[in-house]
Motif scaffolding. Structure first.
Motif, PDB file in Angstrom:
ATOM      1  N   LEU A  52       2.022  36.825  72.160  1.00  0.00           N
ATOM      2  CA  LEU A  52       1.332  36.443  70.934  1.00  0.00           C
ATOM      3  C   LEU A  52       0.114  37.328  70.705  1.00  0.00           C
ATOM      4  CD1 LEU A  52       1.486  32.540  71.175  1.00  0.00           C
ATOM      5  CD2 LEU A  52       2.838  34.006  69.667  1.00  0.00           C
ATOM      6  N   GLY A  53      -0.307  37.377  69.472  1.00  0.00           N
ATOM      7  CA  GLY A  53      -1.500  38.138  69.134  1.00  0.00           C
ATOM      8  C   GLY A  53      -1.189  39.332  68.254  1.00  0.00           C
ATOM      9  N   TRP A  54      -2.261  40.055  67.895  1.00  0.00           N
ATOM     10  CA  TRP A  54      -2.137  41.206  67.005  1.00  0.00           C
ATOM     11  C   TRP A  54      -2.305  42.483  67.824  1.00  0.00           C
ATOM     12  CZ3 TRP A  54      -0.177  38.715  63.258  1.00  0.00           C
ATOM     13  CH2 TRP A  54      -0.673  37.474  62.860  1.00  0.00           C
ATOM     14  N   HIS A  55      -1.414  43.430  67.623  1.00  0.00           N
ATOM     15  CA  HIS A  55      -1.377  44.638  68.453  1.00  0.00           C
ATOM     16  C   HIS A  55      -1.301  45.870  67.547  1.00  0.00           C
ATOM     17  CE1 HIS A  55      -0.678  41.878  71.774  1.00  0.00           C
ATOM     18  NE2 HIS A  55       0.272  41.325  71.034  1.00  0.00           N
ATOM     19  N   PRO A  56      -2.455  46.393  67.136  1.00  0.00           N
ATOM     20  CA  PRO A  56      -2.453  47.520  66.195  1.00  0.00           C
ATOM     21  C   PRO A  56      -1.731  48.759  66.731  1.00  0.00           C
ATOM     22  CG  PRO A  56      -4.676  47.053  67.028  1.00  0.00           C
ATOM     23  CD  PRO A  56      -3.816  45.917  67.433  1.00  0.00           C
ATOM     24  N   LYS A  70       1.575  35.234  54.565  1.00  0.00           N
ATOM     25  CA  LYS A  70       0.469  34.631  53.822  1.00  0.00           C
ATOM     26  C   LYS A  70      -0.701  34.259  54.728  1.00  0.00           C
ATOM     27  CE  LYS A  70      -0.536  31.072  50.406  1.00  0.00           C
ATOM     28  NZ  LYS A  70      -0.110  29.813  49.791  1.00  0.00           N
ATOM     29  N   HIS A  71      -0.425  33.856  55.976  1.00  0.00           N
ATOM     30  CA  HIS A  71      -1.543  33.385  56.803  1.00  0.00           C
ATOM     31  C   HIS A  71      -2.237  34.504  57.583  1.00  0.00           C
ATOM     32  CE1 HIS A  71       0.800  33.122  60.677  1.00  0.00           C
ATOM     33  NE2 HIS A  71      -0.397  33.284  61.184  1.00  0.00           N
ATOM     34  N   ALA A  72      -1.781  35.754  57.428  1.00  0.00           N
ATOM     35  CA  ALA A  72      -2.487  36.887  58.039  1.00  0.00           C
ATOM     36  C   ALA A  72      -3.730  37.194  57.212  1.00  0.00           C
ATOM     37  CB  ALA A  72      -1.574  38.108  58.104  1.00  0.00           C
ATOM     38  N   SER A  73      -4.886  37.248  57.849  1.00  0.00           N
ATOM     39  CA  SER A  73      -6.142  37.436  57.124  1.00  0.00           C
ATOM     40  C   SER A  73      -6.315  38.892  56.678  1.00  0.00           C
ATOM     41  CB  SER A  73      -7.326  37.024  58.008  1.00  0.00           C
ATOM     42  OG  SER A  73      -7.390  37.861  59.156  1.00  0.00           O
ATOM     43  N   ALA A  74      -7.246  39.084  55.752  1.00  0.00           N
ATOM     44  CA  ALA A  74      -7.466  40.430  55.198  1.00  0.00           C
ATOM     45  C   ALA A  74      -8.035  41.393  56.241  1.00  0.00           C
ATOM     46  CB  ALA A  74      -8.403  40.332  54.000  1.00  0.00           C
ATOM     47  N   ASP A  75      -8.667  40.857  57.300  1.00  0.00           N
ATOM     48  CA  ASP A  75      -9.212  41.738  58.347  1.00  0.00           C
ATOM     49  C   ASP A  75      -8.301  41.825  59.565  1.00  0.00           C
ATOM     50  OD1 ASP A  75      -9.537  39.218  59.371  1.00  0.00           O
ATOM     51  OD2 ASP A  75     -11.687  39.416  59.798  1.00  0.00           O
ATOM     52  N   ASN A  76      -7.027  41.459  59.400  1.00  0.00           N
ATOM     53  CA  ASN A  76      -6.072  41.538  60.505  1.00  0.00           C
ATOM     54  C   ASN A  76      -6.028  42.980  61.039  1.00  0.00           C
ATOM     55  OD1 ASN A  76      -3.160  42.165  61.489  1.00  0.00           O
ATOM     56  ND2 ASN A  76      -3.255  39.933  61.530  1.00  0.00           N
ATOM     57  N   PRO A  77      -6.159  43.160  62.362  1.00  0.00           N
ATOM     58  CA  PRO A  77      -6.204  44.532  62.910  1.00  0.00           C
ATOM     59  C   PRO A  77      -4.932  45.345  62.666  1.00  0.00           C
ATOM     60  CG  PRO A  77      -6.100  42.881  64.674  1.00  0.00           C
ATOM     61  CD  PRO A  77      -6.370  42.146  63.409  1.00  0.00           C
ATOM     62  N   GLU A  78      -3.760  44.702  62.643  1.00  0.00           N
ATOM     63  CA  GLU A  78      -2.525  45.426  62.354  1.00  0.00           C
ATOM     64  C   GLU A  78      -2.495  45.862  60.890  1.00  0.00           C
ATOM     65  OE1 GLU A  78       1.010  43.417  63.566  1.00  0.00           O
ATOM     66  OE2 GLU A  78       0.344  43.125  65.635  1.00  0.00           O
ATOM     67  N   LEU A  79      -2.966  44.992  60.015  1.00  0.00           N
ATOM     68  CA  LEU A  79      -3.018  45.323  58.592  1.00  0.00           C
ATOM     69  C   LEU A  79      -3.960  46.499  58.357  1.00  0.00           C
ATOM     70  CD1 LEU A  79      -2.526  44.795  55.566  1.00  0.00           C
ATOM     71  CD2 LEU A  79      -4.279  43.000  55.674  1.00  0.00           C
ATOM     72  N   LYS A  80      -5.127  46.470  58.987  1.00  0.00           N
ATOM     73  CA  LYS A  80      -6.093  47.568  58.834  1.00  0.00           C
ATOM     74  C   LYS A  80      -5.506  48.902  59.289  1.00  0.00           C
ATOM     75  CE  LYS A  80     -10.543  45.198  58.879  1.00  0.00           C
ATOM     76  NZ  LYS A  80     -10.995  45.889  57.670  1.00  0.00           N
ATOM     77  N   LYS A  81      -4.767  48.872  60.411  1.00  0.00           N
ATOM     78  CA  LYS A  81      -4.147  50.094  60.919  1.00  0.00           C
ATOM     79  C   LYS A  81      -3.097  50.615  59.923  1.00  0.00           C
ATOM     80  CE  LYS A  81      -2.994  53.087  64.281  1.00  0.00           C
ATOM     81  NZ  LYS A  81      -2.337  52.589  65.518  1.00  0.00           N
ATOM     82  N   ALA A  82      -2.310  49.702  59.371  1.00  0.00           N
ATOM     83  CA  ALA A  82      -1.289  50.086  58.388  1.00  0.00           C
ATOM     84  C   ALA A  82      -1.927  50.692  57.151  1.00  0.00           C
ATOM     85  CB  ALA A  82      -0.440  48.869  58.018  1.00  0.00           C
ATOM     86  N   GLN A  83      -3.057  50.138  56.726  1.00  0.00           N
ATOM     87  CA  GLN A  83      -3.771  50.677  55.564  1.00  0.00           C
ATOM     88  C   GLN A  83      -4.298  52.084  55.851  1.00  0.00           C
ATOM     89  OE1 GLN A  83      -6.446  47.321  55.235  1.00  0.00           O
ATOM     90  NE2 GLN A  83      -5.448  46.592  53.354  1.00  0.00           N
ATOM     91  N   GLU A  84      -4.811  52.278  57.078  1.00  0.00           N
ATOM     92  CA  GLU A  84      -5.314  53.600  57.472  1.00  0.00           C
ATOM     93  C   GLU A  84      -4.200  54.651  57.436  1.00  0.00           C
ATOM     94  OE1 GLU A  84      -6.999  53.077  61.322  1.00  0.00           O
ATOM     95  OE2 GLU A  84      -8.590  51.730  60.616  1.00  0.00           O
ATOM     96  N   LEU A  85      -2.969  54.226  57.821  1.00  0.00           N
ATOM     97  CA  LEU A  85      -1.846  55.149  57.886  1.00  0.00           C
ATOM     98  C   LEU A  85      -1.086  55.256  56.555  1.00  0.00           C
ATOM     99  CD1 LEU A  85      -0.407  54.170  61.410  1.00  0.00           C
ATOM    100  CD2 LEU A  85      -1.707  56.232  60.813  1.00  0.00           C
ATOM    101  N   ASN A  86      -1.568  54.517  55.536  1.00  0.00           N
ATOM    102  CA  ASN A  86      -0.927  54.529  54.204  1.00  0.00           C
ATOM    103  C   ASN A  86       0.548  54.113  54.240  1.00  0.00           C
ATOM    104  OD1 ASN A  86      -3.150  55.353  52.587  1.00  0.00           O
ATOM    105  ND2 ASN A  86      -2.915  57.437  53.400  1.00  0.00           N
ATOM    106  N   ILE A  87       0.853  53.178  55.125  1.00  0.00           N
ATOM    107  CA  ILE A  87       2.213  52.623  55.160  1.00  0.00           C
ATOM    108  C   ILE A  87       2.356  51.639  53.994  1.00  0.00           C
ATOM    109  CG2 ILE A  87       3.871  51.274  56.530  1.00  0.00           C
ATOM    110  CD1 ILE A  87       2.301  52.213  59.029  1.00  0.00           C
TER     111      ILE A  87
END
Length: 457
Positions: A52-56, A70-87
């Motif tokens: 369990l957990g978030w693994h960027p 829906k329940h993943a927050s806007a500061d989710n570390p995996e989401l931030k990494k995906a945004q950085e990589l323009n996925i």
């Protein structure tokens, strides 16, 4: 495609992940909490995260898409990494639309009734052997998943809701689907569960009508005043409009019969809401080219969606139903449906309340008068679910007695006490309706019904 799900454990998210994996996509996912039945189903499909957990570190440019739960927050570390990589990051409804661009998209919307109407349409299409994909918010009998996405099905039936698409996208989910055929069952802003203002809530439905494709079709409930008003305000949209109304019906010995021309169609569902839902489902099916006779032959054996005025058991002339009590207005309408269906019998209503809703004065006051049509009533508040020491059970009981103001009301705070009360209750000539917005806090509903139905000596 290589697809990663952020928050894969959600009820619809895990179903989509499994469906995509079965279609040949490479699927991975993560979550900080995964409960049953998602956990077992993901495990059986080989998609359960190892931990369990978030693994960027699992997010790489090799991924074709991220689907954000829906329940993943806007500061989710995996989401931030995906945004950085323009996925490419999809909300759930965006992805479903992308996969159904070539299909006839049928979207069922409304404050209440959308799950039931969607399930009615699915039931009919399945019975007549028509191929279709679907997305629905509740488990249905005869369907092993909440979502089906295939390359071949020409139609997709979508339950579309008005809530936010994701933590980084506050557009309503149903704005993404661009339906060819849309149905709105009703529009009712309920401040009991409101997240946005009444004006903003109505605006979501106006925008939804604007998203219907040019020359598409809007099917709407003409009995709903708020909906009629919004339809009139969106007349500049270049779409077809088709209204429906509550159909004619009779009730004989506890069975509802629809009046369809010279025919009387016996139904297994009860209540005016369900009858209105059938009229809406029929209109959708008619636009899909299904014959009237085929629709009504199929709808006869439709049973309620799970926990929506659902039959539980019967014995000695008494019946037990369960329903999902998410608002005071729903409690009131469900009581009325049972009383209308079985007018010669009395009714015992048991409602399980969340103690944290009861201590909210603005919410609990809305229950005033909601039990008036029930002959006997029990409010069950599980005292073991109260964790904070400053919340006093006595104050909650006093508040509930005052708000409901019902002469036949009992308040029970322990599960054993509820079982004992029902075991001693004389059910002759009495039906029971059990309503809860919780998961019955360990209650065995069939055992609970048996105690009520057993003949008292």
């Amino acid at each position: 495609m290589r697809i990663h799900f952020i928050a894969i454990g959600g009820s619809v998210m895990h179903n989509l992940a499994i469906s995509l994996a079965k279609s040949g996509h490479q699927v991975s996912g993560s979550d900080d909490q995964i409960v049953e039945p998602s956990k077992s189903r993901l495990s059986q499909s080989g998609l359960l995260p190892k931990e369990l957990g978030w693994h960027p570190e699992v997010i790489s440019s090799d991924l074709d898409a991220i689907i954000l739960g829906k329940h993943a927050s806007a500061d989710n570390p995996e989401l931030k990494k995906a945004q950085e990589l323009n996925i490419k990051i999809y909300s759930f409804p965006e992805f479903v639309y992308e996969q159904s661009i070539q299909k006839t998209r049928v979207v069922i919307a409304g404050s209440y009734g959308k799950t039931t109407i969607t399930s009615m349409i699915m039931h009919v299409l399945k019975k007549i052997g028509k191929e279709f994909d679907y997305l629905i918010g509740a488990k249905l009998e005869g369907f092993d998943s909440l979502i089906k996405l295939t390359p071949s099905a020409p139609i997709i039936i979508i339950e579309g809701d008005e809530f936010f698409a994701s933590s980084i996208d506050h557009q309503s989910k149903f704005h993404y689907y661009h339906p060819n055929i849309a149905l709105i069952s009703n529009i009712y802003w309920d401040n009991f569960k409101a997240l946005i203002s009444e004006e903003e809530y109505y605006r979501q439905f106006e925008t939804f009508i604007d998203t219907i494709v040019v020359k598409g079709t809007l099917i709407y409930n003409k009995d709903d005043h708020n909906l009629r008003k919004i339809v009139e305000e969106t007349m500049d949209c270049k779409i077809n409009r088709h209204g429906y109304k509550l159909p004619s019906y009779t009730i004989n010995k506890g069975v509802t019969f629809l009046q369809v021309g010279e025919r009387e169609i016996p139904l297994e569902v009860i209540g005016k809401h369900n009858l209105s839902n059938i009229a809406g489902a029929f209109t959708v099916c008619e636009w899909l080219g299904i014959k009237r006779e085929d629709f009504y032959d199929a709808i006869k054996d439709f049973k309620s969606s799970i926990r929506y005025l659902e039959f539980v058991a019967s014995e000695n002339g008494s019946v037990v139903y369960q329903d999902f009590a998410h608002t005071p207005s729903k409690l009131k309408s469900s009581i009325h449906a049972i009383k209308e269906q079985f007018s010669a019998s009395k009714l015992l209503t048991v409602i399980e309340l969340n103690p944290y809703e009861v201590i909210d004065d603005a919410k609990v006051v809305q229950y005033n008068g909601s039990l008036d049509e029930s002959d006997f009533s029990i409010v069950f508040i599980n005292k073991n679910s109260i964790k904070e020491k400053n919340i006093l059970l006595g104050n909650i009981i006093e508040k509930v007695m005052e708000v409901f103001d019902h002469s036949g009301l009992q308040i029970i705070t322990e599960l054993d006490g509820l079982y004992d009360t029902l075991e001693q209750f004389d059910s002759e000539g009495v039906n029971m309706l059990f309503m809860s917005s919780n998961n019955y806090t360990g209650l065995n509903l069939l055992g609970f019904a048996d105690k009520f139905l057993q003949k008292k000596i």
